[in-house]
Design an enzyme around this catalytic site. Structure first.
Site, PDB file in Angstrom:
ATOM      1  N   GLN A  83      -8.587  -3.168  -7.168  1.00 54.86           N
ATOM      2  CA  GLN A  83      -9.432  -3.423  -6.003  1.00 54.86           C
ATOM      3  C   GLN A  83      -9.852  -2.160  -5.264  1.00 54.86           C
ATOM      4  O   GLN A  83     -10.882  -2.140  -4.590  1.00 54.86           O
ATOM      5  CB  GLN A  83      -8.716  -4.363  -5.039  1.00 54.86           C
ATOM      6  CG  GLN A  83      -7.453  -3.807  -4.423  1.00 54.86           C
ATOM      7  CD  GLN A  83      -6.802  -4.811  -3.488  1.00 54.86           C
ATOM      8  OE1 GLN A  83      -7.393  -5.834  -3.150  1.00 54.86           O
ATOM      9  NE2 GLN A  83      -5.596  -4.507  -3.047  1.00 54.86           N
ATOM     10  N   TYR A 115      15.633  14.860  -2.839  1.00 47.83           N
ATOM     11  CA  TYR A 115      15.555  15.506  -4.143  1.00 47.83           C
ATOM     12  C   TYR A 115      14.212  16.232  -4.236  1.00 47.83           C
ATOM     13  O   TYR A 115      13.281  15.951  -3.480  1.00 47.83           O
ATOM     14  CB  TYR A 115      15.711  14.507  -5.299  1.00 47.83           C
ATOM     15  CG  TYR A 115      14.810  13.293  -5.236  1.00 47.83           C
ATOM     16  CD1 TYR A 115      13.515  13.315  -5.739  1.00 47.83           C
ATOM     17  CD2 TYR A 115      15.277  12.103  -4.676  1.00 47.83           C
ATOM     18  CE1 TYR A 115      12.711  12.200  -5.695  1.00 47.83           C
ATOM     19  CE2 TYR A 115      14.469  10.977  -4.627  1.00 47.83           C
ATOM     20  CZ  TYR A 115      13.184  11.030  -5.137  1.00 47.83           C
ATOM     21  OH  TYR A 115      12.375   9.917  -5.083  1.00 47.83           O
ATOM     22  N   ASP A 119       6.293  -5.720  -9.270  1.00 46.43           N
ATOM     23  CA  ASP A 119       6.622  -6.172  -7.919  1.00 46.43           C
ATOM     24  C   ASP A 119       6.134  -7.579  -7.624  1.00 46.43           C
ATOM     25  O   ASP A 119       6.726  -8.277  -6.800  1.00 46.43           O
ATOM     26  CB  ASP A 119       6.028  -5.211  -6.879  1.00 46.43           C
ATOM     27  CG  ASP A 119       6.884  -3.963  -6.687  1.00 46.43           C
ATOM     28  OD1 ASP A 119       7.984  -3.901  -7.249  1.00 46.43           O
ATOM     29  OD2 ASP A 119       6.434  -3.050  -5.954  1.00 46.43           O
TER      30      ASP A 119
END
Length: 392
Positions: free
Chosen positions: A31, A209, A286
Site C-alpha cells: 500500500q 547492540y 504478524d
C-alpha cells in the site's frame, strides 16, 4: 501457479522470494508508495539466516550486519553480569548459520532488491479478498480485481485480511512500550559496552547492540505502561526515557542521555488463532502471530513461515492449493504460537521486582548458562523446519 502476496514487509518479501524459488508467478502488493528507511535494529537467529542462505541473500545481508560474539544478561542497578551465552563462530558451527544483528531497513532492502520490479505493485490498497473453488481474488481501492490460485496475506499486525477471514478482533496492547534510538558507536565507546546485552530490572529492561557494520548502536528500552501509541515515528518527550530509567546503572543512563532522537512505541500482539487459512487464502507473519519482541523471534518466525510456505507449495498444482496450505499451517502454527507464549513469559521474567523472585531468576539463569553454551531458545534455532517431515 499464480500467487498474490499482500504486504511487502519482511514476511511478505520473503514469501514472494520463496514462492518464486518454488517456480510460481508472484505479484506482490504494497500500500505504501515507496520503501523507506524505517525501523531500527533487528536480531536474526540461525533459523532465519539459514533461510537467507537458501535464498542466496545471506552474504548480502551479513555484509551490513554485526556478528556478536555473545549475549550478556546484566542486573539493572550496577551491571553485574548474571550470565552470558555464545553467539559467534561457536553458534554458527553448532547451528549451521550465523547469528546476526542489523538495521531492519538493511534486511528489507536486501529482500526488496531480490524481487523483480515488474512483480511489485506499490501504492495499491487491497480492500477485499474473496475466493471460490477455482481461484482467489483481491479487490483494490480503485476497483481493480486481481485473480490468482492463492493469496498470502502478510499485511501486518493490523491485518485487514485476518478480519475478512476470521471476523473482527483487535490487536492486544501488551502494557509495555519501548524507547528506541540509534546513535554513533563512537559516542559511547568510552562506556565499554558488550556486543549485545540485556539489562533486567523491575518493570523494565534495556537492550543494546551495534548495527550497520558496527557504526551505530541500536538501543531499546522497554518499560511497563498503561497506554502507549503504536507508532514507529512517535517521538518521546525530551528526557522522558531518563525519567523512566532513573536510578539505573550509569552506563545505561549515559547511553539514554547521549541518544539524540528517541522514539516511543507501544508494543501490541495478536491473540493466537486455531488456524491461519481458509481455502486458497492464508495469513503469514504478524497477521497470524504478532508477538512481543522479548525473544527476538518476530521477524525470524515470519521468515520461517515464508520458507515453509514455499516448500509446501513447491510441487502443488492449482487444485491442490487448499490442501497444501493446510500442510503449511500444520507445520508452522504450533511453533509460532509457542514462541508467542515464550516471548510473553520472557517479558514477565525480565521485569520481576527486586527481591526473592529476581534472585531466583538470576540463579536459574546462571545455572543454565553454566551447563549450556547457547540460549534456551536455541532449541528453536536447531529445529530445521525446512527439512522436517510434514505431520499428518
Amino acid at each position: 501457479m499464480r500467487a498474490i502476496v499482500v504486504g511487502a514487509g519482511i514476511g511478505g518479501l520473503t514469501a514472494t522470494l520463496s514462492l518464486r524459488r518454488a517456480g510460481h508467478e508472484v505479484t506482490l502488493i504494497e500500500q505504501t508508495a515507496r520503501f523507506t528507511d524505517i525501523g531500527a535494529g533487528i536480531q536474526l537467529a540461525p533459523n532465519a539466516t539459514r533461510v537467507l542462505h537458501r535464498l542466496d541473500l545471506l552474504d548480502v545481508v551479513a555484509a551490513q550486519a554485526v556478528r556478536p560474539s555473545h549475549v550478556s544478561f546484566r542486573t539493572w542497578s550496577d551491571g553485574t553480569e548474571i550470565c552470558r551465552y555464545l553467539l559467534g563462530r561457536e553458534a554458527e558451527d553448532e547451528f549451521g548459520a550465523p547469528y546476526l544483528v542489523l538495521h531492519r531497513a538493511d534486511l528489507h532492502q536486501a529482500l526488496a532488491a531480490a524481487v523483480p520490479t515488474p512483480s511489485v505493485r506499490l501504492n495499491t490498497v487491497v480492500v477485499g479478498i474473496d475466493q471460490d473453488d477455482e481461484s482467489a481474488c483481491v479487490t483494490t481501492a480503485n476497483g481493480e480485481r486481481l485473480g490468482a490460485d492463492l493469496v498470502v496475506a502478510a499485511d501486518g499486525i493490523r491485518s485487514a485480511a485476518r478480519q475478512w477471514l476470521f471476523g473482527a478482533d483487535e490487536a492486544v496492547f501488551s502494557k509495555t512500550a519501548a524507547y528506541r534510538a540509534l546513535l554513533p558507536s563512537n559516542e559511547v565507546a568510552d562506556l565499554g559496552l558488550p556486543d549485545l546485552a540485556l539489562w533486567l530490572g523491575p518493570g523494565r529492561h534495556f537492550v543494546h547492540y551495534r548495527v550497520r557494520r558496527g557504526k551505530l548502536l541500536n538501543v531499546v528500552a522497554v518499560c511497563g505502561t498503561e497506554a502507549a501509541q503504536e507508532s514507529w515515528t512517535a517521538r518521546a518527550e525530551p528526557g522522558e526515557q531518563l525519567r523512566e530509567f532513573d536510578g539505573w546503572d550509569p552506563r545505561v543512563l549515559n547511553v539514554l542521555e547521549r541518544a539524540g532522537q528517541v522514539f516511543r512505541y507501544g508494543i501490541y500482539t495478536r491473540a493466537p488463532l486455531p488456524r491461519w487459512n481458509i481455502g486458497r487464502v492464508t495469513l503469514l507473519g504478524d497477521s497470524a502471530h504478532a508477538m512481543v519482541p522479548f525473544q527476538a523471534q518476530g521477524a525470524a518466525q515470519a521468515i520461517m513461515d515464508a520458507a515453509v510456505l514455499g516448500d509446501t507449495l513447491a510441487d502443488a498444482t492449482p487444485a491442490e492449493v487448499p490442501a497444501a496450505l493446510d500442510r503449511y499451517v500444520r507445520r508452522r502454527l504450533a511453533t509460532a504460537t509457542g514462541m508467542q507464549a515464550r516471548s510473553a513469559r520472557a517479558g514477565e521474567e525480565f521485569h520481576l521486582p527486586d527481591g526473592p523472585e529476581a534472585q531466583e531468576r538470576n540463579a536459574r539463569m546462571a545455572a543454565y548458562a553454566a551447563e549450556n553454551r547457547f540460549l534456551p531458545q536455541a532449541t528453536t534455532w536447531a529445529a530445521d523446519a525446512l527439512d522436517e517431515q510434514t505431520p499428518s
